[in-house]
Design an enzyme around this catalytic site. Sequence first.
Site, PDB file in Angstrom:
ATOM      1  CB  SER A 222     -37.229  33.251   2.041  1.00 49.93           C
ATOM      2  OG  SER A 222     -37.334  32.757   3.357  1.00 49.93           O
ATOM      3  CB  CYS A 223     -41.337  36.452   2.620  1.00 52.53           C
ATOM      4  SG  CYS A 223     -41.282  37.980   1.705  1.00 52.53           S
ATOM      5  CG  ASP A 224     -40.673  30.578   5.858  1.00 58.34           C
ATOM      6  OD1 ASP A 224     -40.615  30.603   7.110  1.00 58.34           O
ATOM      7  OD2 ASP A 224     -41.276  29.697   5.233  1.00 58.34           O
TER       8      ASP A 224
ATOM      9  CG  ASN B 157     -39.891  33.831  -0.463  1.00 56.25           C
ATOM     10  OD1 ASN B 157     -39.741  34.804   0.247  1.00 56.25           O
ATOM     11  ND2 ASN B 157     -40.762  32.881  -0.176  1.00 56.25           N
TER      12      ASN B 157
END
Lengths: 383, 383
Positions: A330-332, A373
Amino acid sequence: MCLMTPKIARFLADQQPATPCLVVDLSIVAEQYQALHKALPTGRIHYAVKANPASAILTCLHQLGSYFDIASPGEIDLCLQAGIPAAKLSFGHTVKTARSIAYAHQKGLTLFAFDCLEELEKLAQHAPGCSVFCRLGVLNTGAEWPLSRKFGTTVEHAFTLLTKARALGLKPAGLSFHVGSQQTHIEAYAEAIAQAAELYHRLDKEQNITLDFINMGGGFPTYYRTPIPAIDQFGQAITTAMQTHFPHHAPQILLEPGRYMVGSAGIVQTEVVLASHRGNREDEPRWVYLDIGRFGGLAETEGEAIRYAFQTPYDKTSTHYSPCILAGPSCDSMDVLYEKNPVPLPDELKTGDKLIILSTGAYVSTYCSTGFNGFPPLKEYYL
Amino acid sequence: MCLMTPKIARFLADQQPATPCLVVDLSIVAEQYQALHKALPTGRIHYAVKANPASAILTCLHQLGSYFDIASPGEIDLCLQAGIPAAKLSFGHTVKTARSIAYAHQKGLTLFAFDCLEELEKLAQHAPGCSVFCRLGVLNTGAEWPLSRKFGTTVEHAFTLLTKARALGLKPAGLSFHVGSQQTHIEAYAEAIAQAAELYHRLDKEQNITLDFINMGGGFPTYYRTPIPAIDQFGQAITTAMQTHFPHHAPQILLEPGRYMVGSAGIVQTEVVLASHRGNREDEPRWVYLDIGRFGGLAETEGEAIRYAFQTPYDKTSTHYSPCILAGPSCDSMDVLYEKNPVPLPDELKTGDKLIILSTGAYVSTYCSTGFNGFPPLKEYYL
């Protein structure tokens, strides 16, 4: 002990399922059940459904004679749909909405946990006449996924509450404790049993309340990367402690294994999305991004608590392993699995390779987010 | 600024939805978009879909002229289904599977992020000729949800990579950075712009590469419980920094707001499952268990990072507030929201009461687990 089973290996080779996916071998679940039953023949096993509520697992364990511990109306429905009678279900969650209690009562459940007065009053109102057990707070030393102060009360308060339970028309049936999940210290059970026994005898003597059982919760470990005691050793320690503290008449033992029962039965197959030094010095760890991360099911890597073992396509041939930082897809930026303690992986490992994460049968499918996401939930296969 | 809107209040009163639920007022989303557009009229806004991918939000922002930043094929599909043309989508995630890149390319996306050589090579292979932007790593001082080292590279390495991009037949189109989510320090942008500008000018001078844009990511904060700078102040700081570093011709500004756009537009209504001192001393904090917790959507309370504000039925009448430890509804003992820093709540608050958690429009519905402990995913309403 912590290897992929031939059945799973064959499935992956034949079906080439899309990654990420969870694949569980039900014969291991059955073996774990039998091993625990053999280690503690007098113990009544309530599988903790929350560890993995797949209907295939519920059916498998039901056929073996298991009882079940549930945490919500949703889990009651799953069990009933799997053909498990309500009499085999306990509501082991100490914190329940009034609606959940009423629902469970209506469905025929008769056994409920609690650890405070307000919850006891809810039970008296919404499940009148039910059997209750009080959860004690005990130390979680030795547990890799320790429990907080969220649950459990003191021995002193439990005495008052179980006495009160009777006054409210409920049946004070037992005590419970939980030594912490992934508990590797055998002694943890003996210490908790000593506390529970003291309270048991005091209730018996001073209030004429004879409890039916002591519920020892779950906590039995799954093998990840470091050796764990055999289940027989836990069984022996519990048996000895029970004999010591209950020389004459002993209450029944209840157990609520979750991770122990299904953890080692499953693997996750994942794909390397990217493996790169990212312009850092060559002697710094590589970054290896997988297509599963903390929000796709591996939530227990929070704080790097649970350290999974990995299999790669190069395990038999590689001569050089280097530490890798593992991260999710994910972009996290919190979606990093192991950064403080990087994982040694073969230098040959590259983008597009498949990786196996071992012992992921428990607490993976359920922690998975609905679509963080835009990634779909983990696919699951039960063999 | 951080109050429930009349529209949401009316909906809750009229519909009495089951808890827990997320209710979002789309007019606030529109207001936030307009305010950001006004603060930075030359900036091109790419809404970060991951913050909340509800189709109602995508449609609302599309009508206002927004672009979109996506993180996965799943999010591409959501945008296309909402009628957003592929030309308005950027793939801002630096780590993508080869399949995801090929899928995006096939669907018509032309703008992709990267931060390392291996990803650049994947882009050249699976999205030939596309425009790329390189993400820089910058310090996240001042961010309440700071980013790790997972993304971004050095200015030096970015210079090499963007030069390489051209050699691979790609169009080096921009630079990006992310100052950290819930960033409250206005200066953070100026410092990052200075770094990006230096690289921009060096590429222009030494490689004859003139970039089109600087993508400043997201990070603009949502009001939770402590005052935040107005969006105009961020706009002014960015404008000033751009004028300083690009006195002649300035690249376009791209923005990727997520939390800023939808955070304050939504509230979660939750029910108190249990409120109890649990036998502890009366001067110790009460425990208040809600029907939503870390695994039901409030994942950003990890480490007590994001501190939500609460509304109770007693806010206008109560004269006495005491600190409460807030916990979620699951059996997971990590499912505690605020324990180190308990939340002052009215003493009247009791089991069964409804509680409003403010500013929960972002990163709540998506973090929610598929069914942890048998609890169904959060219900969502968009007004």
